[in-house]
Scaffold this active site. Sequence first.
Site, short mmCIF file in Angstrom:
data_model
loop_
_atom_site.label_atom_id
_atom_site.label_comp_id
_atom_site.label_asym_id
_atom_site.label_seq_id
_atom_site.Cartn_x
_atom_site.Cartn_y
_atom_site.Cartn_z
N SER A 1 0.86 -1.18 0.00
CA SER A 1 0.00 0.00 0.00
C SER A 1 0.89 1.23 0.00
CB SER A 1 -0.89 0.01 1.25
OG SER A 1 -1.52 1.26 1.43
N TYR B 1 -1.91 0.05 10.49
CA TYR B 1 -1.97 -0.38 9.10
C TYR B 1 -0.66 -0.04 8.38
CZ TYR B 1 -3.72 -0.96 4.33
OH TYR B 1 -3.90 -1.37 3.03
#
Length: 261
Positions: free
Chosen positions: A146, A159
Site C-alpha cells: 500500500s 496499518y
Amino acid sequence: MTDVRTADAGRPARTAVVTGASSGIGAAIARALARDGFEVVLTARRSDRLDAVAKEIGDEGGTARVFPLDVTDKEAVLAFAEQVPTCDVLVNNAGGAYGTEHIENADPGDWRSMFEVNVVGALHMTQALLPGLRASGDGVVVVISSTASFTCYEGGGGYSAAKHGAHVLAETLRLEVCGEPLRVVEVAPGMVHTEEFSLNRYRGDADKADAVYAGVAEPLVAEDVADVVTWAVTRPPHVNIDLLVVRPRAQAAQHKVHRTS
C-alpha cells in the site's frame, strides 16, 4: 486436484495462487489472471465467496480451483501447498485494516491482527510455495502492499506498520533470491474503492466508510490494481517490476486528494 488445463500454445497453463481472492482486489486479480490464460487457485476464508468468484471465472471460459484457507494458520498453509505441486505466480493479497484510532487509544489486538494477516500470512504462503515457484523456472512472488507502507498518517499507525512489514518482506526476499529463477514484485495501491475495505476498517459504519471517497470523482477500483498486477507478472522473465505505485489521478499523496465537493 483437477487436471491442469492445456493452453492454446500447446503448453500447460501457468498456475497462479491468489490469496484473499473472495472479494475486492483479490477477486479482480484472479479474474484478470484467468482471462490471461492462468489456471487460478483461489484462497480465502469464505468458501461461499470463493465459489462465486470461481463460477464467474468458469462462465468466462477460465479455470479456477477453490481452497478455503486462513493464511495465518501455518499448518493449514503447509497442507494447502502439498496440493499445489506446481506454481508459477503467487499473489500475496490477503490483508486488511482494522480501526482508525490514534496510537494513544489503539487496540493492540487490531495491530496484532493486521500484522498477522498482512505480513505473517504472506510469509507463510511464500515459504510454503517457494519450492514450486523455483521449479517453474520463472516464478513470480507478488506482494500487495500500500502507499501506506511508506507514508504514515494519523489514525493509520497499525496499518502503515503492517504494510511496511509487507514492503520489507518483498524487498528482502528479492535480495535473498537474486540469481535464482524468481522475480519479486511489489504493487502499492493508493485510494481504491472496494466494497469491504473501508467498511471493515470503520467496523461496519457505512457512513464513515463512504466519506473516505466522498467527492473523489474517480478513485481506483479493484480492476485497476488487477490490470497492473497482470501486466507486471507477464513481463519477460528477465524483467522485474520491483515496486509499482498506483494511485488515482485525484490522489497526489496520502494527505493530498482532490475532491469536487
